[in-house]
Every structure is written in structure tokens, then in C-alpha cells.
Design a protein around this motif. Sequence first.
Motif, mmCIF file in Angstrom:
data_model
loop_
_atom_site.group_PDB
_atom_site.id
_atom_site.type_symbol
_atom_site.label_atom_id
_atom_site.label_comp_id
_atom_site.label_asym_id
_atom_site.label_seq_id
_atom_site.Cartn_x
_atom_site.Cartn_y
_atom_site.Cartn_z
ATOM 1 N N GLY A 192 0.811 -1.218 0.000
ATOM 2 C CA GLY A 192 0.000 0.000 0.000
ATOM 3 C C GLY A 192 0.837 1.258 0.000
ATOM 4 O O GLY A 192 0.552 2.221 -0.728
ATOM 5 N N ASP A 193 1.907 1.271 0.811
ATOM 6 C CA ASP A 193 2.782 2.442 0.815
ATOM 7 C C ASP A 193 3.525 2.579 -0.503
ATOM 8 O O ASP A 193 3.841 3.692 -0.943
ATOM 9 C CB ASP A 193 3.764 2.365 1.986
ATOM 10 N N ASP A 213 -4.521 0.931 11.633
ATOM 11 C CA ASP A 213 -3.385 1.110 12.533
ATOM 12 C C ASP A 213 -2.850 2.534 12.428
ATOM 13 O O ASP A 213 -2.363 2.935 11.368
ATOM 14 C CB ASP A 213 -2.284 0.110 12.159
ATOM 15 N N PRO A 214 -2.930 3.314 13.491
ATOM 16 C CA PRO A 214 -2.448 4.700 13.446
ATOM 17 C C PRO A 214 -0.978 4.818 13.063
ATOM 18 O O PRO A 214 -0.582 5.774 12.390
ATOM 19 C CB PRO A 214 -2.686 5.213 14.872
ATOM 20 N N ARG A 215 -0.159 3.837 13.471
ATOM 21 C CA ARG A 215 1.254 3.882 13.102
ATOM 22 C C ARG A 215 1.430 3.783 11.602
ATOM 23 O O ARG A 215 2.240 4.515 11.002
ATOM 24 C CB ARG A 215 2.020 2.743 13.783
ATOM 25 N N LYS A 216 0.694 2.892 10.985
ATOM 26 C CA LYS A 216 0.812 2.729 9.538
ATOM 27 C C LYS A 216 0.312 3.968 8.804
ATOM 28 O O LYS A 216 0.859 4.341 7.763
ATOM 29 C CB LYS A 216 0.049 1.480 9.090
ATOM 30 N N LEU A 217 -0.716 4.578 9.327
ATOM 31 C CA LEU A 217 -1.219 5.801 8.694
ATOM 32 C C LEU A 217 -0.182 6.920 8.770
ATOM 33 O O LEU A 217 -0.036 7.713 7.831
ATOM 34 C CB LEU A 217 -2.531 6.225 9.345
ATOM 35 N N GLU A 218 0.548 6.967 9.863
ATOM 36 C CA GLU A 218 1.603 7.969 9.987
ATOM 37 C C GLU A 218 2.738 7.665 9.014
ATOM 38 O O GLU A 218 3.294 8.569 8.382
ATOM 39 C CB GLU A 218 2.139 8.012 11.421
ATOM 40 N N TRP A 219 3.087 6.391 8.893
ATOM 41 C CA TRP A 219 4.104 6.013 7.903
ATOM 42 C C TRP A 219 3.646 6.406 6.499
ATOM 43 O O TRP A 219 4.453 6.860 5.678
ATOM 44 C CB TRP A 219 4.352 4.505 7.946
ATOM 45 N N ALA A 220 2.358 6.229 6.210
ATOM 46 C CA ALA A 220 1.843 6.531 4.879
ATOM 47 C C ALA A 220 2.060 7.999 4.512
ATOM 48 O O ALA A 220 2.329 8.321 3.348
ATOM 49 C CB ALA A 220 0.360 6.182 4.803
ATOM 50 N N ARG A 221 1.956 8.883 5.470
ATOM 51 C CA ARG A 221 2.204 10.303 5.191
ATOM 52 C C ARG A 221 3.640 10.533 4.722
ATOM 53 O O ARG A 221 3.903 11.417 3.902
ATOM 54 C CB ARG A 221 1.905 11.143 6.433
ATOM 55 N N THR A 226 -1.733 12.566 1.489
ATOM 56 C CA THR A 226 -2.162 13.902 1.899
ATOM 57 C C THR A 226 -3.240 13.835 2.963
ATOM 58 O O THR A 226 -3.438 14.795 3.720
ATOM 59 C CB THR A 226 -2.704 14.683 0.692
ATOM 60 N N HIS A 227 -3.970 12.714 3.036
ATOM 61 C CA HIS A 227 -5.030 12.521 4.022
ATOM 62 C C HIS A 227 -5.003 11.065 4.488
ATOM 63 O O HIS A 227 -4.565 10.175 3.745
ATOM 64 C CB HIS A 227 -6.410 12.829 3.427
ATOM 65 N N THR A 228 -5.473 10.825 5.696
ATOM 66 C CA THR A 228 -5.567 9.462 6.208
ATOM 67 C C THR A 228 -6.942 9.231 6.822
ATOM 68 O O THR A 228 -7.577 10.157 7.323
ATOM 69 C CB THR A 228 -4.491 9.183 7.276
ATOM 70 N N ILE A 229 -7.384 7.974 6.760
ATOM 71 C CA ILE A 229 -8.651 7.566 7.366
ATOM 72 C C ILE A 229 -8.400 6.323 8.204
ATOM 73 O O ILE A 229 -7.903 5.309 7.684
ATOM 74 C CB ILE A 229 -9.719 7.253 6.295
ATOM 75 N N ASN A 230 -8.704 6.400 9.477
ATOM 76 C CA ASN A 230 -8.630 5.237 10.342
ATOM 77 C C ASN A 230 -9.969 4.502 10.235
ATOM 78 O O ASN A 230 -10.989 4.954 10.776
ATOM 79 C CB ASN A 230 -8.348 5.641 11.784
ATOM 80 N N HIS A 351 3.451 -9.807 11.924
ATOM 81 C CA HIS A 351 2.090 -10.178 12.337
ATOM 82 C C HIS A 351 1.468 -9.118 13.235
ATOM 83 O O HIS A 351 0.271 -8.830 13.147
ATOM 84 C CB HIS A 351 2.130 -11.528 13.062
ATOM 85 N N HIS A 352 2.282 -8.494 14.064
ATOM 86 C CA HIS A 352 1.788 -7.478 14.989
ATOM 87 C C HIS A 352 1.841 -6.063 14.394
ATOM 88 O O HIS A 352 1.464 -5.104 15.082
ATOM 89 C CB HIS A 352 2.598 -7.519 16.285
ATOM 90 N N GLY A 353 2.284 -5.937 13.157
ATOM 91 C CA GLY A 353 2.323 -4.632 12.518
ATOM 92 C C GLY A 353 3.414 -3.722 13.048
ATOM 93 O O GLY A 353 3.306 -2.488 12.932
ATOM 94 N N ASP A 354 4.480 -4.310 13.607
ATOM 95 C CA ASP A 354 5.534 -3.507 14.210
ATOM 96 C C ASP A 354 6.570 -3.010 13.205
ATOM 97 O O ASP A 354 7.388 -2.152 13.527
ATOM 98 C CB ASP A 354 6.263 -4.304 15.296
ATOM 99 N N VAL A 355 6.566 -3.591 11.996
ATOM 100 C CA VAL A 355 7.568 -3.219 10.995
ATOM 101 C C VAL A 355 6.899 -3.002 9.642
ATOM 102 O O VAL A 355 5.838 -3.562 9.354
ATOM 103 C CB VAL A 355 8.647 -4.320 10.847
ATOM 104 N N LEU A 356 7.537 -2.180 8.830
ATOM 105 C CA LEU A 356 7.127 -2.058 7.429
ATOM 106 C C LEU A 356 7.876 -3.114 6.621
ATOM 107 O O LEU A 356 7.282 -3.855 5.858
ATOM 108 C CB LEU A 356 7.421 -0.655 6.922
#
Length: 362
Positions: A192-193, A213-221, A226-230, A351-356
Amino acid sequence: MTQQVRGVISRAKGAPVEVTTIVVPDPGPGEAVVKVQACGVCHTDLHYREGGINDDFPFLLGHEAAGVVEAVGPGVENVAPGDYVVLNWRAVCGDCRACLRGQPWYCFNTHNATQKMTLEDGTELSPALGIGAFIEKTLVAAGQCTKVDPAAEPAVAGLLGCGVMAGIGAAINTGGVTRGHSVAVWGAGGVGDGAIAGAYLAGARRIIAIDVDPRKLEWARGFGATHTINARETDDVVKAVQDLTDGFGVDVAIEAVGRPETYKQAFYARDLAGTVVLVGVPTPDMTLELPLIDVFGRGGALKSSWYGDCLPSRDFPMLIDLYLQGRLPLDKFVTETIPLDGVEAAFEKMHHGDVLRSVVTF
């Protein structure tokens, strides 16, 4: 003369992976042996371990790799010993109906090495995506080697071998994102990124990242969103996307999760005559039901993206050049570098979403 090297295998469904000795044969006609310098830990490798691809155990895992060609077999002309290469899992044949009509990125007869790497007792291994690169040296078809600028670090360059290329290509090659487009991407993982980075590179004016995942949304920026949706905190994701696009929906909706419910959101969150791209990989049991009148009435295109519809010989060198120019932040995909015996722990972090991306380096 064969070589014995260390590699990571999966012996049985769900069992922890292990580092063991692998026998690598000399390259035969059309083959190459590559000294692997780095290999990303992709979710597809976990799918193999879990039996989600097929049951051809034992698997030699790893496929997002960069390294140096050590030896080539008879008839190989595209690479030579000493070449710095990114490995790809779609070595085009040049002769199938897709290649002959000038669309080699759709090649229907991609190939791998003919010989097999084995365990010491002669047990043949199934290399992940025909590569098998959690290993010090691997045997591949020469067409799976794409020369790139050696100025790019292996940990970065190798990521083009799968997930990042799949995402960038889903946006640019499959989705046709161009200047001024609005784009929404479901799933802000590696693929996705990649799609977000591709849309940004193509000049999209509005890029919406959607995840739980808020962390992934921050990485996406960091890749250009330009915008994120949780989605976990939003009652109606489709309406949220429409609200960000003057009520119309996006020009290109990219589904990088591979689930029916998120695909439906992507379908309805696009503008009339917009494009939906499925690049997330579903499981065989998943089904999709849509009113046929909506498929007809909304127009546009529903596409699947195979490997970002990339042509490695064209796309890999170009994207590496853009990275070296500072225009494509490939290094942001690398969360950590790990040793060869760190793959099992990397699966747990994934699995826990801790890494990209965790990247094995040699």
C-alpha cells in the motif's frame, strides 16, 4: 561443482523456520548463481510457511533480494559475473501470446531455474516465487536478474523485487495514475505504501491512505499521503473518501488488503468512470458479490495488478535512478536489518504490525 551455503527453510505448515545447509548446483543453461547481499521479509514468505500458497514443502523462503552475479551458465547474455542485480519472479519468455503482442509485463509463461537446490540429503527445495533468497547464494533463471546501479544499497534495492514494485506499479502501470488524479489506497503496509509512493511520484493531487493502525497511517504520510482515514474509527469509509473529494469519490481506488469488504469500499468510493485496482492477494475461499447494475452503472474499470504489471528490465533501473535522485524514498520502507537467523522473529513483528520491512543482510 556444487556449493554448500546457509539458508532459511520451512519444513512443514506452521512450523518455525530454520537455518540449515543448502546445496546449490553450478548454473546450467540459462541460469545464474547470485551471491545474495540483502533480502526483505515479505508477507508472501509467511504465506508459504503457513501453507497459504501450496503444500510443496520444504520451501526455501525469501524473494525480495539484491546481490551480485557470481556465475552464469551457457547461453546467458543479459548478465555477467560481477553484475549488481535485483531479483524478480517474472522472467519473461519473449515467445508467449502476451510477449508477442508487445505486452511482456503480462507474460503467461514466466520461468525459473531448471535445476533444484536441495538439502544435504538430496531433498529438493521449492524456492519461494521461484527465487529462494534467504540464503547466502541462490540459483535462478538468468532472466530473473535485472541489472541496476550499484550505488543503491542492497537493503533498499532488493525491495523492488516484490512488494514495493507491486504497489508502485499498481498505481502507475495498472491504475494509470497521473497528474491531478485523486487516489485512495486501502492498506498501508509495504504494498500500500508503495502505491502511495507511486501515486505521489506520478503527480496525484490528493492521496488518501486507509488503514486500522495509526502507526501505519503515519508512515503513509511519509510516502506522500495527503489525508488518512482510520477505518476502525470511521463509521462509513466510503463517505469519508467522498467527503475528501468534493463528494465524488477518487479517480483511482487501490485495494492492497485483499479482502471482499475492503474491495467493496474501494468499488463504491471511486468516482463515476473511475478505476479500481486489486493488488492485495485474497485467499482461495474468498468470494465477492456486487449488484451487476452497479458494475454497469458506475462505468470505469475493475483491474487486477500482477506484480504491479511491471517489466523488471524497464522499471527496476528507472526506480533505482529515481531513488538515487532523491525522488523516491525507498529507504523509508526499511524498518530494520536483521541476520539470517532473525526471520522467524521478523514474521512475529510483521504479524503485529511492528515493521514495514525487516531486511536480512549478509
